[in-house]
Design an enzyme around this catalytic site. Structure first.
Site, PDB file in Angstrom:
ATOM      1  CE  LYS A 184      -5.606   2.952   9.986  1.00 59.06           C
ATOM      2  NZ  LYS A 184      -6.368   3.228   8.748  1.00 59.06           N
ATOM      3  CE  LYS A 229      -2.546   1.503   3.579  1.00 57.92           C
ATOM      4  NZ  LYS A 229      -3.709   1.636   4.517  1.00 57.92           N
TER       5      LYS A 229
END
Length: 1649
Positions: free
Chosen positions: A1308, A1199
């Site tokens: 998250k 990423k």
């Protein structure tokens, strides 16, 4: 001179059975009635005298015999020159709510017993108002109750009001769109005057209290009462107001019977003994049985009560009603409140203040009888027809359903001509018959059906069968040819004798009318038929009526001799034959004996199940609720029980333990393990048959040892032949017998486990329904309850509709009108929704017509849910829909799947060719429902989406008109979605049961408390990073190379330890300081809290636990804190179980096949792939080189952080270089962190279209541009920050992003609020075919190890969902845990091992390594900055002297004594220093906190050094307490202090801050008042607080607490899960005398602004 005489006793009102017809009366009138001493009580009422109540005599309780007259405390305001202190509250004001009563008689007994108990211990207060109230069944209607009472009572006034206007929500009298109806008689207080109404308000205020808004005064304004003449005349400023002695209020699903005692010996010499005597003089005459009321009887009583003399027009004849809140506003706005228009007024009212005076308003009396007297009928046909109709009306049968026809003309003409009938017509006899069935269902009494001869009669057969099978009363009047035309080929002539066979309860073939037969035969025939229809077993009755011509209203000579013997009947208003059942008089005495065997069975039950079938009356619903509470068994409710859909008056009804509703037993039984486990040993079924076939099969295959069936009819409704005890009784009778027996309390392990299973299945069903973006049939069933309230009902069609509502209806709905519910803090805290359906024969014919009739009968707004084939089967019902006869609007919801969808769910759909299914089973069609509605001028709305449905339901309710809402559906999609729900529910139930049964002795415990938290501690850590987190800009370097957070350590009661991490990110609105304060607060709250065994299931149990166990709203906890708490608890539970976190939370969710599929997809390893993270800080070549190195190391995915350069094309150049250098062997994700505008994002997207990006994370800065970007760029998008900010209903918010262009959610756990929220988001994503990527926020290896195990759990979950959705399992997802490479240091000596897997060439994290890390977790103390364990409060006593007294102050202290920042905490009234403990501990690192028990509270007693007289003179005012506290503060610290005060403590703190500024540096005021401005308000408040202090002293702390916390001020507190615990803490006061003194002396009334 002030009078307090009692009203004189009067004789009963004259009610002659021979009273003549009354004329149509004016809208508002007053009539003076000449007394009629010779009148007598009618015989039917004399027969009821045995129902009157008797009181026990008490020789110590006496009253002067000269005062024994009927009436209460009377005040003539004209004789009071100066109000003085007469406007001050009485010394004692107390409301006592008694336990609910199953019957009106039981309600009377409860009040009577309470009064008897009161007489043995009378209050010592010289003045007071006592109110006793009890909930009684909903059938106790105000008008009927008053009718029965007033015909036997001579007390006055008698009144009834009805209004649909509450005028002010603060009155809290009735819900919106619901009539308020109140009736009562007698006066506890009566106040009248000819002028100065404001004086009247002031005097009345003495007897009203804001603590009980239901104590109300009724009466008239601008009407002057003349007692001597017993009359009223209009006069501005005059008034007549009274508080009733006894009253009945109608509310949602119940009625409230109340009695009020008022005495005032201090002001008026009216003693408590006299008040009780007067009350008993009324009460012992009351009738405790309310029989059905003949409409003639009620109107005759009302009209006779209104008198026979000329009416006197009065403009302002409307009754007003007001309580303490209205009077308080009257005191503020004296001028405006003098006008009646500014007061709450009634729409209808009846008032009678003496035998010779009454006043009514809009009671709508109608002239009685047929259009022409019987003797004046033009022919014998019309005479007999008139007799039939008149007798029906006298029996209460006033609703006539008339089919057109010639032969039935005499009946039709007579019905239409009668003034008290309501008539409806339809050209289709079949629809008309079902309409009559619907009316009878709603009204619980028969409708009368009139048809012509021939097949018109035959068309009634389907409705007759339905009525017979489901015990619905019905009266059929079928016209017929005379005998000479039978079997003669006459037109429209068939054999109608016994036409309906055994489906009717009674048949009689009337001969053709003739004056040679006595008319008495006609009347007794009607009476016999009506009795047969309305007695058990209820059902249809048939009277076949032959008529010769003439059939019209034409003259034909007939002799009146046939009317001989009917003179009394013709002049009375009663039926000719009155049937009376005497069984109730003696059967009740032996009822307990007949229940002995059943009681023994119930007593022995260990796994009892209450099965509630179809219930037809609100009284039976009420009784079922009381029975359910008494049994405390799990309750399985059928959709037709009225208890399947419930409106709650509390915020969290599902958390209450009083009722164990198992709403989804049907789908729980899909799991084989549940079927073999959930075997009850005793089943009690109340009500008729149940809808769920699966539950029936379950009980059939595994019958319980005892099966008790309770129903009112004698028939065998036992298709499985498992009933062992058959009780024929009403539910009310059965419940009454059972509730009087004490049942032993047994362990509720089995019950609680069943409730837990239901919760899991319910959440799974709700998740699947809410997550599906398309409008589905289960969704309609699931959300229909959202539009229901107390004034609505549901009629359900058959086939799939009723099954969907039974399976998927939402059990609980929070009422939006909690504030208006009278008993929102009493039991029951909910009421059911009336539901009806044609389940007698369960056909699909006539359903629409039945629903319309049901709406008329129940007088509620009805929602009708039917399928399209059912709708088409009864389109003639639309013709009835156009006739708005005495009903509210009906909303018809048609589920149009263009055929019979139920067959798609049956086995035949798997074995039959689709063409055969379509034609002969689905009966597929393309009929336009919209055009059908247009043809009948019925409003039509087409809905195709969820939003369309919500809008349509809202619009149809707002417009208050009939409406057909057509819901478009598809058979194939519907079948597939039902399959998904069933499989999901089965899987969830299997997982939950397997998980729960792993706990030892789970079925033998009282609750699901698995363990307790012994203590919690935390450590602040600081670890070094190799580089700053990527959330920072390039120039944010320097001190950003460290990561700080907290390690949580939770110790369970068996010494098991669990670790969690709290690592807030400053950019996400959290900081270390705030987080630490919350941790300190929670550390105290969590100690000793129980941990339930359901928490690891992550299905909402953590949120429930936080609210229920900790008393903390989950939304108030920081996301990082919640994540750390969940992590620590889950790790602790895993350690306790000896398992890994992943095994703990996955349980038995996935089958071995799912795990094998997952292993095949991950090279046979329990591992997850890791996505590397690249910051992109460098040139394209440099970044490409880094990526190539990562690819060589084994990373399959990277990423890249983008949107940090000047132009998006620069980021595109980096990606281009990576593809050139590395190729396409690695997946590339890019993360823009919402930094691009839409234009820049599009620019970037156009530049990278050919580079095969896995997704672009958060490409645009505005959320509303996300979908637009997906559609414009055609590039895959992932959400990160967008889901971080989701609040409230997460699933509803996620529905905005179901777009196919959004391919992933980056989750998250520390940002979204823990594993539970993360799991919900991931499951939604996986259900919609999106990736659920677990990402780390630069936490330590402790969090990484938890995230690895959690990610593996999500992979198992995804495998199960793919199998469910019949999708191929996608390639393994690389999770965003590459931040481990940022950790230069870790909180343990060795970090989590992440490397190339031995099973593949990819960088992976093994689940076993993650578990091993947690299992062997050792903290590196070098990384720890400080440790915080539970701080022990320092408790000590300081004695402070002041003049003739001293106070021993108890103090509690937290924090360092050397800290110069000192905060003093002052509690409110009834509080103690303990209440500040969590707050002080939270702030102890920053300040020295000291909490104080204020004088008289807790353990701070007062000591007096002088005589009692000096003690009385001393006032514990705010000023006195402030002086004491100042001395205390000076004794314990030399520093300046900050005061924090709540309520009373806040007022003290404010006073000290203003007066002692040199010592008090500041004050935090919480819910504190600075005082009252004007002396009048202070004076009243002083008196109110004096009254409350008197209550505390005389009745004790327990009684005071009950009264104090039942007020409106504490409504929200009563909904707190720890309310009972809070109340118990309020009892810890050792000096009640000082407590009462402190309360009164520190009253706001003593405090000036």
């Amino acid at each position: 001179m002030l009078r307090a005489e009692l009203l004189p006793r009067f004789k009963p009102s004259p009610l002659s059975p021979r009273a003549p017809k009354t004329l149509l009366l004016s809208r508002r009138f007053v009539r003076k009635i000449p007394p009629n001493p010779s009148s007598s009580i009618p015989l039917p009422l004399k027969n009821r005298l045995y129902n009157r109540l008797q009181f026990r005599s008490n020789p110590n309780f006496q009253v002067n015999s000269q005062s024994s007259c009927c009436g209460g405390l009377e005040i003539d305001a004209d004789e009071i020159l100066d109000v003085g202190d007469r406007d001050l509250p009485v010394d004692l004001f107390l409301t006592r709510t008694l336990p609910p009563a199953l019957t009106l008689k039981a309600g009377y007994e409860k009040i009577k017993n309470a009064i008897e108990e009161l007489k043995t211990n009378p209050p010592s207060a010289s003045s007071g108002v006592l109110r006793y109230q009890v909930l009684v069944p909903p059938s106790t209607k105000a008008s009927n109750w008053l009718y029965h009472q007033c015909r036997n009572l001579s007390g006055y006034p008698q009144f009834y009001i009805c209004t649909s206007r509450t005028h002010d929500l603060s009155l809290e009298l009735a819900p919106r769109n619901k009539l308020l109806e109140v009736s009562g008689f007698g006066t506890a207080v009566c106040l009248h005057g000819s002028s100065h109404i404001q004086k009247g308000y002031s005097l009345l205020a003495r007897y009203l209290s804001s603590d009980c808004h239901l104590v109300r005064a009724y009466g008239f304004v601008d009407l002057n009462f003349n007692k001597e003449l017993s009359s009223m005349v209009e006069k501005s400023g005059s008034f007549y107001l009274f508080i009733p002695q006894i009253e009945l209020n109608e509310f949602d699903g119940c009625s409230l019977l109340a009695s009020t005692l008022a005495w005032d010996d201090s002001m008026l010499s009216y003693t408590f003994e006299r008040a009780v005597y007067i009350f008993e003089s009324y009460f012992h005459k009351m009738i405790d049985y309310i029989a059905p009321v003949n409409i003639y009887e009620k109107e005759l009583w009302m009209s006779c009560s209104s008198g026979q003399s000329n009416a006197v027009k009065i403009k302002n004849a409307q009754m007003v009603y007001l309580n303490a809140l209205v009077l308080a506003r009257a005191a503020v706005g004296a001028n405006c409140m003098q006008k009646q228009g500014n007061l709450p007024i009634s729409d209808q009212s009846y008032f009678r203040c003496s035998q010779s005076f009454s006043l009514t308003n809009d009671m709508h009396f109608r002239s009685h009888g047929t259009h022409l007297p019987i003797k004046e009928c033009s022919n014998i046909n019309l005479a007999w027809a008139s007799l039939i109709v008149e007798e029906c009306v006298r029996l209460g049968l006033t609703y006539f359903c008339i089919a057109p026809g010639s032969r039935s003309s005499p009946l039709a003409l007579s019905a239409c001509a009668h003034s008290l009938t309501s008539c409806v017509s339809c050209y289709d006899e079949r629809s008309l018959g079902f309409h009559a069935v619907g009316y009878a269902r709603g009204a619980n009494k028969p409708a009368v059906v009139i048809t012509s001869s021939g097949t018109a009669v035959s068309n009634l057969l389907p409705s007759v069968v339905e009525a017979s099978q489901d015990f619905v009363p019905l009266m059929l009047l079928t016209a017929d040819r005379p005998p000479e035309l039978h079997d003669a080929g006459a037109n429209q002539s068939i054999d109608q004798v016994n036409h309906f066979g055994k489906f009717v309860r009674y048949f009689f073939n009337l001969p053709p009318p003739t004056d040679q037969i006595s008319a008495k035969m006609v009347l007794t025939t009607v009476d016999s038929a009506a009795y047969a229809a309305t007695q058990v077993p209820h059902g249809p009755v048939h009277i076949n009526c032959s008529f010769r011509e003439p059939l019209e209203d034409s003259y034909r000579e007939w002799t009146r001799e046939c009317l001989r013997g009917l003179d009394m009947w013709l002049t009375s208003m009663e039926p000719y034959t009155r049937y009376r059942r005497m069984q109730g008089l003696y059967a009740s005495n032996n009822y307990a004996n007949s229940m002995t065997g059943v009681l023994e069975v119930i007593m022995r039950a260990n796994k009892g199940l209450l099965l509630v079938g179809s219930i037809h009356s609100e009284d039976d619903m009420w009784a079922a609720v009381q029975l359910a509470k008494h049994l405390s068994w799990p309750i399985v409710t059928d959709i037709l029980s009225g208890l399947r859909l419930r409106i709650s008056f509390t915020s969290f009804p599902e958390l209450k333990d009083d009722f164990l509703f198992i709403d989804h037993m049907d789908h729980a039984l899909l799991a084989d393990s549940v079927k073999s486990w959930a075997l009850p040993d005793v089943v009690i079924q109340i009500g008729s048959r149940i809808t769920s076939k699966r539950i029936g099969q379950f009980l059939d295959h595994c019958p319980p040892a005892s099966y008790v069936l309770v129903d009112n009819h004698p028939y065998r409704h036992d298709p499985s032949h498992i009933v062992t005890h058959r009780i024929q009784s009403t539910i009310t009778e059965f419940a009454d017998a059972l509730c009087n027996v004490h049942l032993p309390k047994k362990a509720r392990g089995w019950s609680n486990l069943l409730k837990a299973l239901n919760s899991v299945v319910a959440q799974e069903i709700a998740f699947k329904i809410d997550s599906e973006c398309m409008l589905t049939e289960p969704y309609v069933a699931h959300v229909i309850s959202e539009v229901l309230d107390s004034d609505t009902a549901i009629f359900i069609g058959n086939s799939m509709v009723i099954r969907d509502l039974d399976m998927y209806g939402r059990g609980w709905r929070k009422s939006e009108k909690t504030k208006t519910h009278v008993m929102s803090y009493q039991d029951p805290c909910f009421h059911g929704i009336q539901v009806a359906g044609n389940r007698g024969a369960s056909g699909i014919d006539g359903l629409l017509s039945t629903a319309i009739g049901f709406a008329v009968g129940c007088n509620k707004q009805v929602f009708c849910m039917i399928g399209d084939v059912s709708f088409l089967h009864d389109t003639n019902g639309l013709a009835i829909l156009n006739q708005r006869v005495r009903r509210k609007p009906i909303i018809v919801i048609v589920i149009n799947n263009h055929g019979g969808a139920i067959f798609s769910l049956l086995p035949i759909s798997n074995t039959t060719h689709s063409d055969v299914l379509d034609k002969f089973f689905y009966t597929a069609h393309d009929v336009s429902i919209q055009k059908l509605c247009a043809a009948h001028s019925v409003k039509h709305l087409l809905v195709q989406t969820k939003a369309d449905l919500q809008i349509a339901l809202w619009k149809s309710q707002q417009e208050q008109t009939d409406c057909v809402i057509e819901v478009q559906s598809c058979i194939a999609d519907n079948a597939n979605f039902h399959r998904i729900i069933r499989m999901s529910a089965c899987q969830a139930a299997t997982q939950a049961l397997g998980f729960l049964l792993d706990f030892p002795d789970i079925e033998h415990v009282q609750c699901f408390s698995f363990t307790k938290i012994d203590k919690m501690e935390y450590m602040l850590y600081r670890i070094q990073l190799f580089a700053p987190p990527t959330s920072r800009q390039f120039d944010d370097v320097g001190n950003e190379l460290f990561r700080e957070g907290f390690i949580l350590i939770i110790h369970l009661d068996d010494n098991t330890v669990g670790f969690g991490e709290v690592a807030p990110i400053e950019s996400h609105e959290e900081n270390l300081s705030d987080v630490e304060e919350q941790l300190r607060f929670l550390l105290h709250r969590m100690k000793g809290s129980e941990i339930g065994s359901l928490l690891p299931m992550l299905n909402g149990c953590f949120s429930d636990w936080m609210w229920r166990s900790l008393g903390v709203p989950p939304s108030s906890i920081f996301p990082s804190v919640r994540c750390g708490l969940e992590m620590a608890i889950l790790n602790a539970l895993a350690a306790k179980q000896g398992s890994s976190l992943s095994d703990l939370i996955s349980g038995c969710m996935s089958s071995s096949g799912d795990k094998k599929s997952l292993r095949d997809n991950t090279q046979d390893s329990a591992s997850i792939q890791i996505c590397a993270l690249v910051d992109c800080n460098g040139t394209p070549n440099e970044v490409a080189y880094v990526v190539s190195q990562l690819a060589n190391e084994g990373f399959t995915t990277v990423k890249l952080k983008v949107a940090r350069r000047e132009s998006p094309t620069e980021d595109a150049a980096i990606i281009q270089k990576i593809r050139e250098m590395v190729g396409y062997k690695i997946n590339i994700r890019v993360d823009a962190n919402r930094k691009w505008t839409y234009e820049k994002a599009i620019q970037f997207g156009s530049s990278v279209k050919s580079f095969d990006l896995q997704y672009i994370e958060e490409p645009v800065c505005h959320q509303e541009d996300i979908i637009k970007f997906c559609e414009e760029s055609n590039l895959p998008v992932a959400l990160d920050e967008t889901i971080d900010k989701l609040k409230g209903d997460i699933l509803s918010e996620l529905q905005k992003f179901v777009h196919a262009g959004i391919v992933a959610l980056v989750i998250k756990p520390s940002i979204v609020g823990g594993f539970e929220n993360a799991r919900l988001m991931a499951k939604w994503a996986q259900l919609h075919g999106k990736m659920a990527v677990v990402s780390c926020a630069f936490e330590s290896s402790l969090s990484l190890s938890a995230y690895v195990q959690f990610a593996y759990y999500l992979e198992l979950q995804n495998a199960a969902i793919c199998k469910l959705k019949k999708r191929d399992l996608s390639r393994a997802i690389a999770h965003g845990l590459g931040t481990y490479r940022w950790l230069k240091e870790d909180i343990s000596d060795k970090g989590l091992k992440i490397c190339v897997s031995p099973y593949s060439d990819n960088v992976e994290a093994l689940v076993e390594d993650a578990h091993s890390f947690v299992q062997n977790f050792q903290i590196n103390n070098k990384r720890i900055q400080r440790v915080y364990t539970e701080e022990q409060l320092k408790s000590y006593v300081v004695k402070v002297k002041s003049g003739n007294f001293s106070c021993l102050f108890k103090l509690q202290e937290a924090g360092s004594c050397t800290n110069k920042k000192v905060v003093i905490f002052l509690h409110g009234f009834l509080g103690t220093s303990d209440e500040w403990t969590p707050t002080m501990k939270a702030l102890s690192h920053a300040a020295r906190g000291i909490s104080v028990d204020l004088p008289g509270h807790g353990d701070s007693p007062m000591q007096w050094h002088s005589n009692e007289e000096s003690e009385q003179k001393l006032k514990l005012s705010v000023e006195t307490v402030a002086d004491l506290l100042l001395k205390l503060i000076c004794d314990i610290t030399d520093e300046g202090v900050i005061l924090v005060g709540y309520s009373m403590g806040a007022r003290i703190a404010l006073h000290m801050a203003l007066r002692y500024s040199e010592k008090i540096e500041g004050a935090v005021i919480i819910s504190g008042s600075p005082g009252l401005r004007d002396e009048a308000s202070r004076r009243v408040r002083r008196a109110q607080d004096k009254s409350r202090a008197c209550l505390l002293l005389t009745h004790g702390l327990q009684c005071f607490l009950h009264t104090w916390y039942s007020g409106n001020l504490w409504r929200s507190l009563r909904e707190h899960p720890h309310f009972d615990r809070i109340i118990r803490s309020r009892t810890r006061h050792n000096d009640i005398k000082a407590l009462a003194k402190a309360f009164y002396d520190s009253s706001i009334g003593e405090q000036r602004i």
